[in-house]
Design a protein around this motif. Sequence first.
Motif, PDB file in Angstrom:
ATOM      1  N   LEU A 248       0.835  -1.201   0.000  1.00  0.00           N
ATOM      2  CA  LEU A 248       0.000   0.000   0.000  1.00  0.00           C
ATOM      3  C   LEU A 248       0.871   1.254   0.000  1.00  0.00           C
ATOM      4  O   LEU A 248       0.575   2.242  -0.696  1.00  0.00           O
ATOM      5  CB  LEU A 248      -0.923  -0.012   1.219  1.00  0.00           C
ATOM      6  N   HIS A 249       1.955   1.249   0.755  1.00  0.00           N
ATOM      7  CA  HIS A 249       2.872   2.385   0.788  1.00  0.00           C
ATOM      8  C   HIS A 249       3.520   2.598  -0.575  1.00  0.00           C
ATOM      9  O   HIS A 249       3.667   3.749  -1.043  1.00  0.00           O
ATOM     10  CB  HIS A 249       3.946   2.149   1.849  1.00  0.00           C
ATOM     11  N   ARG A 250       3.877   1.509  -1.240  1.00  0.00           N
ATOM     12  CA  ARG A 250       4.488   1.603  -2.569  1.00  0.00           C
ATOM     13  C   ARG A 250       3.523   2.218  -3.573  1.00  0.00           C
ATOM     14  O   ARG A 250       3.921   3.043  -4.405  1.00  0.00           O
ATOM     15  CB  ARG A 250       4.926   0.211  -3.022  1.00  0.00           C
ATOM     16  N   CYS A 251       2.259   1.802  -3.496  1.00  0.00           N
ATOM     17  CA  CYS A 251       1.251   2.355  -4.412  1.00  0.00           C
ATOM     18  C   CYS A 251       1.116   3.867  -4.224  1.00  0.00           C
ATOM     19  O   CYS A 251       0.917   4.612  -5.199  1.00  0.00           O
ATOM     20  CB  CYS A 251      -0.098   1.679  -4.186  1.00  0.00           C
ATOM     21  N   GLU A 252       1.217   4.347  -2.993  1.00  0.00           N
ATOM     22  CA  GLU A 252       1.064   5.774  -2.740  1.00  0.00           C
ATOM     23  C   GLU A 252       2.298   6.557  -3.171  1.00  0.00           C
ATOM     24  O   GLU A 252       2.177   7.665  -3.682  1.00  0.00           O
ATOM     25  CB  GLU A 252       0.784   6.017  -1.259  1.00  0.00           C
ATOM     26  N   THR A 253       3.453   5.999  -2.954  1.00  0.00           N
ATOM     27  CA  THR A 253       4.676   6.742  -3.282  1.00  0.00           C
ATOM     28  C   THR A 253       5.017   6.684  -4.768  1.00  0.00           C
ATOM     29  O   THR A 253       5.501   7.672  -5.336  1.00  0.00           O
ATOM     30  CB  THR A 253       5.856   6.188  -2.465  1.00  0.00           C
ATOM     31  N   GLN A 254       4.777   5.530  -5.424  1.00  0.00           N
ATOM     32  CA  GLN A 254       5.137   5.387  -6.834  1.00  0.00           C
ATOM     33  C   GLN A 254       3.973   5.663  -7.779  1.00  0.00           C
ATOM     34  O   GLN A 254       4.190   5.921  -8.959  1.00  0.00           O
ATOM     35  CB  GLN A 254       5.680   3.975  -7.100  1.00  0.00           C
ATOM     36  N   GLY A 255       2.767   5.565  -7.266  1.00  0.00           N
ATOM     37  CA  GLY A 255       1.590   5.751  -8.103  1.00  0.00           C
ATOM     38  C   GLY A 255       1.050   4.423  -8.607  1.00  0.00           C
ATOM     39  O   GLY A 255       1.816   3.486  -8.895  1.00  0.00           O
ATOM     40  N   LEU A 256      -0.266   4.348  -8.717  1.00  0.00           N
ATOM     41  CA  LEU A 256      -0.904   3.088  -9.104  1.00  0.00           C
ATOM     42  C   LEU A 256      -0.513   2.654 -10.510  1.00  0.00           C
ATOM     43  O   LEU A 256      -0.314   1.455 -10.775  1.00  0.00           O
ATOM     44  CB  LEU A 256      -2.428   3.222  -9.013  1.00  0.00           C
ATOM     45  N   GLU A 257      -0.387   3.611 -11.429  1.00  0.00           N
ATOM     46  CA  GLU A 257      -0.050   3.240 -12.804  1.00  0.00           C
ATOM     47  C   GLU A 257       1.342   2.622 -12.890  1.00  0.00           C
ATOM     48  O   GLU A 257       1.542   1.607 -13.580  1.00  0.00           O
ATOM     49  CB  GLU A 257      -0.140   4.473 -13.705  1.00  0.00           C
ATOM     50  N   ALA A 258       2.309   3.226 -12.190  1.00  0.00           N
ATOM     51  CA  ALA A 258       3.681   2.707 -12.242  1.00  0.00           C
ATOM     52  C   ALA A 258       3.758   1.312 -11.621  1.00  0.00           C
ATOM     53  O   ALA A 258       4.423   0.409 -12.162  1.00  0.00           O
ATOM     54  CB  ALA A 258       4.629   3.665 -11.525  1.00  0.00           C
ATOM     55  N   VAL A 259       3.080   1.118 -10.497  1.00  0.00           N
ATOM     56  CA  VAL A 259       3.101  -0.196  -9.851  1.00  0.00           C
ATOM     57  C   VAL A 259       2.380  -1.226 -10.714  1.00  0.00           C
ATOM     58  O   VAL A 259       2.833  -2.374 -10.837  1.00  0.00           O
ATOM     59  CB  VAL A 259       2.468  -0.122  -8.441  1.00  0.00           C
ATOM     60  N   SER A 260       1.274  -0.833 -11.330  1.00  0.00           N
ATOM     61  CA  SER A 260       0.537  -1.752 -12.208  1.00  0.00           C
ATOM     62  C   SER A 260       1.408  -2.214 -13.363  1.00  0.00           C
ATOM     63  O   SER A 260       1.428  -3.398 -13.729  1.00  0.00           O
ATOM     64  CB  SER A 260      -0.728  -1.077 -12.750  1.00  0.00           C
ATOM     65  N   GLU A 261       2.138  -1.263 -13.961  1.00  0.00           N
ATOM     66  CA  GLU A 261       3.010  -1.622 -15.073  1.00  0.00           C
ATOM     67  C   GLU A 261       4.125  -2.548 -14.611  1.00  0.00           C
ATOM     68  O   GLU A 261       4.524  -3.483 -15.332  1.00  0.00           O
ATOM     69  CB  GLU A 261       3.605  -0.351 -15.681  1.00  0.00           C
ATOM     70  N   ASP A 262       4.600  -2.341 -13.402  1.00  0.00           N
ATOM     71  CA  ASP A 262       5.708  -3.142 -12.887  1.00  0.00           C
ATOM     72  C   ASP A 262       5.280  -4.577 -12.570  1.00  0.00           C
ATOM     73  O   ASP A 262       6.002  -5.532 -12.863  1.00  0.00           O
ATOM     74  CB  ASP A 262       6.277  -2.474 -11.634  1.00  0.00           C
ATOM     75  N   ILE A 263       4.078  -4.740 -11.972  1.00  0.00           N
ATOM     76  CA  ILE A 263       3.641  -6.087 -11.562  1.00  0.00           C
ATOM     77  C   ILE A 263       2.817  -6.795 -12.638  1.00  0.00           C
ATOM     78  O   ILE A 263       2.482  -7.971 -12.505  1.00  0.00           O
ATOM     79  CB  ILE A 263       2.843  -6.039 -10.237  1.00  0.00           C
ATOM     80  N   GLY A 264       2.448  -6.070 -13.701  1.00  0.00           N
ATOM     81  CA  GLY A 264       1.722  -6.684 -14.800  1.00  0.00           C
ATOM     82  C   GLY A 264       0.234  -6.889 -14.562  1.00  0.00           C
ATOM     83  O   GLY A 264      -0.410  -7.650 -15.278  1.00  0.00           O
ATOM     84  N   LYS A 265      -0.335  -6.231 -13.584  1.00  0.00           N
ATOM     85  CA  LYS A 265      -1.775  -6.285 -13.328  1.00  0.00           C
ATOM     86  C   LYS A 265      -2.183  -5.054 -12.541  1.00  0.00           C
ATOM     87  O   LYS A 265      -1.320  -4.274 -12.097  1.00  0.00           O
ATOM     88  CB  LYS A 265      -2.167  -7.557 -12.578  1.00  0.00           C
ATOM     89  N   SER A 266      -3.477  -4.885 -12.360  1.00  0.00           N
ATOM     90  CA  SER A 266      -3.978  -3.679 -11.705  1.00  0.00           C
ATOM     91  C   SER A 266      -3.550  -3.625 -10.245  1.00  0.00           C
ATOM     92  O   SER A 266      -3.942  -4.475  -9.440  1.00  0.00           O
ATOM     93  CB  SER A 266      -5.507  -3.627 -11.803  1.00  0.00           C
ATOM     94  N   ALA A 267      -2.754  -2.617  -9.910  1.00  0.00           N
ATOM     95  CA  ALA A 267      -2.309  -2.450  -8.522  1.00  0.00           C
ATOM     96  C   ALA A 267      -3.486  -2.131  -7.613  1.00  0.00           C
ATOM     97  O   ALA A 267      -3.531  -2.568  -6.456  1.00  0.00           O
ATOM     98  CB  ALA A 267      -1.264  -1.337  -8.444  1.00  0.00           C
ATOM     99  N   ALA A 268      -4.484  -1.389  -8.128  1.00  0.00           N
ATOM    100  CA  ALA A 268      -5.651  -1.050  -7.323  1.00  0.00           C
ATOM    101  C   ALA A 268      -6.427  -2.305  -6.943  1.00  0.00           C
ATOM    102  O   ALA A 268      -6.876  -2.454  -5.799  1.00  0.00           O
ATOM    103  CB  ALA A 268      -6.544  -0.074  -8.085  1.00  0.00           C
ATOM    104  N   HIS A 269      -6.572  -3.229  -7.907  1.00  0.00           N
ATOM    105  CA  HIS A 269      -7.286  -4.473  -7.619  1.00  0.00           C
ATOM    106  C   HIS A 269      -6.530  -5.330  -6.609  1.00  0.00           C
ATOM    107  O   HIS A 269      -7.133  -5.934  -5.707  1.00  0.00           O
ATOM    108  CB  HIS A 269      -7.494  -5.265  -8.904  1.00  0.00           C
ATOM    109  N   VAL A 270      -5.214  -5.372  -6.734  1.00  0.00           N
ATOM    110  CA  VAL A 270      -4.407  -6.141  -5.791  1.00  0.00           C
ATOM    111  C   VAL A 270      -4.538  -5.545  -4.396  1.00  0.00           C
ATOM    112  O   VAL A 270      -4.698  -6.274  -3.392  1.00  0.00           O
ATOM    113  CB  VAL A 270      -2.936  -6.172  -6.237  1.00  0.00           C
ATOM    114  N   ALA A 271      -4.476  -4.225  -4.300  1.00  0.00           N
ATOM    115  CA  ALA A 271      -4.579  -3.551  -3.008  1.00  0.00           C
ATOM    116  C   ALA A 271      -5.930  -3.830  -2.357  1.00  0.00           C
ATOM    117  O   ALA A 271      -6.009  -4.101  -1.149  1.00  0.00           O
ATOM    118  CB  ALA A 271      -4.376  -2.049  -3.187  1.00  0.00           C
ATOM    119  N   ARG A 272      -6.982  -3.778  -3.143  1.00  0.00           N
ATOM    120  CA  ARG A 272      -8.320  -4.045  -2.588  1.00  0.00           C
ATOM    121  C   ARG A 272      -8.450  -5.509  -2.179  1.00  0.00           C
ATOM    122  O   ARG A 272      -9.145  -5.841  -1.219  1.00  0.00           O
ATOM    123  CB  ARG A 272      -9.384  -3.668  -3.616  1.00  0.00           C
ATOM    124  N   GLY A 273      -7.776  -6.405  -2.908  1.00  0.00           N
ATOM    125  CA  GLY A 273      -7.788  -7.810  -2.514  1.00  0.00           C
ATOM    126  C   GLY A 273      -7.091  -8.019  -1.187  1.00  0.00           C
ATOM    127  O   GLY A 273      -7.586  -8.757  -0.316  1.00  0.00           O
TER     128      GLY A 273
END
Length: 466
Positions: free
Chosen positions: A418-443
């Motif tokens: 969650l901290h990574r998503c806030e500091t790097q941004g959801l789009e950057a994390v999504s591109e890095d992990i290959g799926k929606s970071a927002a969906h992973v966070a909510r999971g």
Amino acid sequence: MTTDESGMDPRWRDRIDAIGSANFELEEMLRLGFLTADQVDHSAEQLARYEATLDELAEAVAELASVREELKGSASIATALRAIRARRIERVRATAQYKRTEKARLDAQRHSEWVERKTVTPVFLGRGVSSRLSFEGGDTSRQAALGLPALTTFVDISERLDLTPSRLQWLAYERAAASSDHYSRFEIPKRSGGTRLISSPKPALRIAQQWVRESVLSHLSPHGAAMAFRPRTSIVDNARIHAGESVVVRMDLKEFFPSLTYVRVRGFFESLGYNPGVASVLALLTTDAPRARVTLDGVTTVVAVGERSLPQGACTSPDLANLIARGLDQRLTGLAGSRGWAYTRYADDLVFSTSVASEDAGRLVRGVTGICASEGYVVNTKKTRIMRQPNRQTVTGLLVNDGVRLTRRDLRRIRAFLHRCETQGLEAVSEDIGKSAAHVARGYHAYATMVMPSAAARMRANHPWI
């Protein structure tokens, strides 16, 4: 009656006209003592054969006479003979053509009947799976008692699935190698390391499996100790049973889904009252072999590389796994209860717990291992854990020493993401992990809410975008 000097009736000509010359001769020979009554009976049989021969000869003479008449009216004997020969040849040809036509008709009829029989009542659906493909027998009263659909023929299944018999055969047929596959296959990483093969059925097979699940499997209940794959039951419910106990024993079944083979699945369906043929078809629809893609000279073929079993990814596999393991759960519950232990099973994880610190856990493990072996399962001894208070005790990834909680490692991993998503941004994390970071966070947040609602509330307060 008056007789002449020879003793013969002078009206012998009238007698011949009345009974025939042959019978008259026999009568006279019998009167004069040349024949006995037994010999007369035998001679009568010979006479009957003789008269039959005379009749055949008369027909031949008549035909010969007809030919002679034709020859008399012919200007040329050679011409007449050619005409007779031509008629005979034409008659032979006509007879041969009739036989050929009739043979072709019968062959076509037999082939049509064979195709229909093969389609409606198949006798072969692939190597290694057709040994019990008989649609006779079964127990319809048991099917009715369990609330199951009455299925006795191949056509019964195809009609319930709204498929033609040939389409059902296409879905159920076991192919060692084929150009197409009824499953989409991919691997996912295991939590403990390595990968797990997931076989997701394609639409046609998925619909058939959903019918099996809803119409057959949903009417049956697994043992109460089975905690996985059940509605309104989670890993938290499983862990809570063992929370705060003095000793917790965790054991793992090796290759749980692959150990539930086609033969075992077919036997389960037979136990429901279905005949071997119906059970075989249902087992073929719900099992599959692990397969690999092989490309040779530009042609790709899907090749079976193992035994048919429950595929991980089919909607029917979890229910079948629980139902087939009912005997195992019943025996392990009895063993645990007799020794003061509680028992649950979450898929392939066997968990036992007791409040008596002095209980012999090793003895329990040996008893469980023996029962599993007799039920067709293998215990993965490398994963057996005996956990005693105050040491760390975990069940299905959750701490159970004093209630049910997330482990520190899991809490740190969730908070770090969650901290990574806030500091790097959801789009950057999504591109890095290959799926929606927002969906992973909510999971992650939903998981935390299920286990530790208070911790999940703090996460939402710190990250309102979840």
